[in-house]
Write an enzyme that holds these catalytic residues in place. Structure first.
Site, PDB file in Angstrom:
ATOM      1  N   ASP A  13       0.859  -1.185   0.000  1.00 42.07           N
ATOM      2  CA  ASP A  13       0.000   0.000   0.000  1.00 42.07           C
ATOM      3  C   ASP A  13       0.895   1.235   0.000  1.00 42.07           C
ATOM      4  O   ASP A  13       1.480   1.592   1.033  1.00 42.07           O
ATOM      5  CB  ASP A  13      -0.907   0.011   1.235  1.00 42.07           C
ATOM      6  CG  ASP A  13      -1.989  -1.058   1.182  1.00 42.07           C
ATOM      7  OD1 ASP A  13      -1.747  -2.120   0.567  1.00 42.07           O
ATOM      8  OD2 ASP A  13      -3.064  -0.842   1.768  1.00 42.07           O
TER       9      ASP A  13
ATOM     10  N   LYS B 290     -10.485   0.416  -2.467  1.00 43.47           N
ATOM     11  CA  LYS B 290     -10.342   0.189  -1.029  1.00 43.47           C
ATOM     12  C   LYS B 290     -10.612   1.473  -0.253  1.00 43.47           C
ATOM     13  O   LYS B 290      -9.774   2.373  -0.233  1.00 43.47           O
ATOM     14  CB  LYS B 290      -8.940  -0.328  -0.700  1.00 43.47           C
ATOM     15  CG  LYS B 290      -8.707  -0.559   0.803  1.00 43.47           C
ATOM     16  CD  LYS B 290      -7.315  -1.090   1.085  1.00 43.47           C
ATOM     17  CE  LYS B 290      -7.048  -1.204   2.580  1.00 43.47           C
ATOM     18  NZ  LYS B 290      -5.687  -1.723   2.886  1.00 43.47           N
TER      19      LYS B 290
ATOM     20  N   LYS C 238      -6.972   3.478  -3.310  1.00 43.32           N
ATOM     21  CA  LYS C 238      -7.394   3.471  -1.910  1.00 43.32           C
ATOM     22  C   LYS C 238      -7.613   4.904  -1.445  1.00 43.32           C
ATOM     23  O   LYS C 238      -6.855   5.805  -1.812  1.00 43.32           O
ATOM     24  CB  LYS C 238      -6.309   2.773  -1.081  1.00 43.32           C
ATOM     25  CG  LYS C 238      -6.517   2.736   0.418  1.00 43.32           C
ATOM     26  CD  LYS C 238      -5.365   1.972   1.070  1.00 43.32           C
ATOM     27  CE  LYS C 238      -5.398   2.056   2.591  1.00 43.32           C
ATOM     28  NZ  LYS C 238      -4.244   1.333   3.201  1.00 43.32           N
TER      29      LYS C 238
END
Length: 353
Positions: A190, A289, A253
């Site tokens: 991430d 996400k 995300k």
């Protein structure tokens, strides 16, 4: 400078609208007109089109408000949605006081997210329900990998990297951190973007930074954190989403969870519309996400329903949808406990996450 696509780690010639006819696309665009207008891009174009992207914030906010008014599901339907949510959770600990022992406990909870007797009562004990991934800092990746391996499960370990959470580190340092996390055993990375590149309109610089991060990830999946609460506008959220996908992100995300404003529905709508347009134009499915501030079972169901509404049922699986959360699982298990037993769980009834 010409922008070249680096999708799924492979240079390809894009077949625009490969899975949607022009007539179908026109119908979809008519329905989206109140929300977005952006010029179609091509693999050989520069990024000048990005400045022409327009987002209608009042329309987005109204749509998000309508979503929040949707009647929630009850009974067995609610339990089913909650179990689906569990399988999409990136169970996370990102604290300065993380230790091997609390990572070990987190991994155990990841493998056994819901009490076995509760799953048996719903005839779901043999369905292999686990969370989607365990997310930690790079320094704790080895702890998580070893614990999950010893437990005999194949839950992937995700690591934040690239100067998380601020992104205020040199690119060379970001790339080195990514490579180390992968070397330690992380199968998902991430990353965080440099928000300054968005705020100053340096879209080619943003593309190049994310592209190099994608390359450093190797075979690991890459989720690109936009830190939407610090991007200044919904238009910038849409632009950053498109650039991140063009540069090869497997997921986009919302947040690090450390910003003042994290995952909110208007931002989710904008990012999902970007994912949808990217899919229409390239045929590639990019995951979504939301992360940060998602603490209740009701909020989790709202996000699931929004994904179903905007992207379709095919996105409701861990390969394309994740919920970034540290405390969400606790509330979901409490709701399932109440569904099965008819009573509310006491503090000692459920294992700590």
């Amino acid at each position: 400078m010409k922008a070249q696509y680096a999708l799924r780690r492979t240079k390809i010639n894009l077949q625009l609208l490969s899975e949607v006819s022009h007539s179908t696309l026109k119908g979809h665009r008519n329905r989206l007109e109140a929300f977005f207008f952006s010029f179609f891009f091509s693999p050989t174009s520069d990024l000048g089109w990005i400045s022409k992207v327009y987002v209608n914030p009042p329309a987005v906010v109204r749509h998000a408000e309508q979503i929040q008014k949707w009647r929630t599901v009850k009974g067995n339907w609610q339990a089913a949605w909650l179990l689906k949510a569990v399988t999409c959770i990136d169970l996370t600990t990102l604290s300065g006081d993380d230790t091997p022992s609390n990572v070990h406990r987190l991994c155990f909870k990841a493998k056994h997210p819901i009490r076995e007797d509760l799953l048996k009562a719903m005839d779901m004990h043999d369905k292999g329900i686990t969370v989607a991934a365990v997310c930690v800092y790079p320094a704790r990746v080895t702890d998580a990998v070893n614990t999950l391996k010893a437990a005999g499960c194949n839950i992937p370990v995700a690591s934040v990297a690239a100067g998380f959470p601020s992104g205020q580190t040199p690119l060379e340092t970001k790339l080195a951190e990514i490579r180390l996390a992968v070397q330690y055993g992380a199968r998902e990375i991430d990353i965080v973007i440099s928000r300054s590149l968005v705020l100053s309109g340096q879209w080619e610089g943003l593309y190049e930074e994310i592209r190099q991060c994608r390359e450093a990830c190797g075979e690991a999946h890459m989720k690109t954190i936009l830190a939407t609460g610090e991007l200044g506008s919904l238009a910038n959220v849409y632009k950053a989403s498109m650039i991140a996908m063009m540069a090869g992100s497997d997921f986009i995300k919302t947040s690090t969870g450390k910003e003042v404003e994290n995952a909110i529905l208007p931002v989710g709508v904008v990012m999902m519309r970007a994912i949808k347009e990217f899919y229409w134009q390239t045929g590639f499915k990019v995951g979504f996400k939301p992360a940060g501030g998602i603490r209740t079972a009701k909020e989790a169901i709202t996000w699931l329903m929004l994904v179903k509404e905007e992207l379709g049922v095919e996105w409701l699986k861990p390969e394309l949808f994740r919920l970034g959360a540290s405390s969400l699982l606790e509330d979901i298990e409490k709701q399932i406990f109440h569904h099965v037993t008819g009573s509310y769980a006491l503090q000692h009834d459920l294992a700590m996450a």
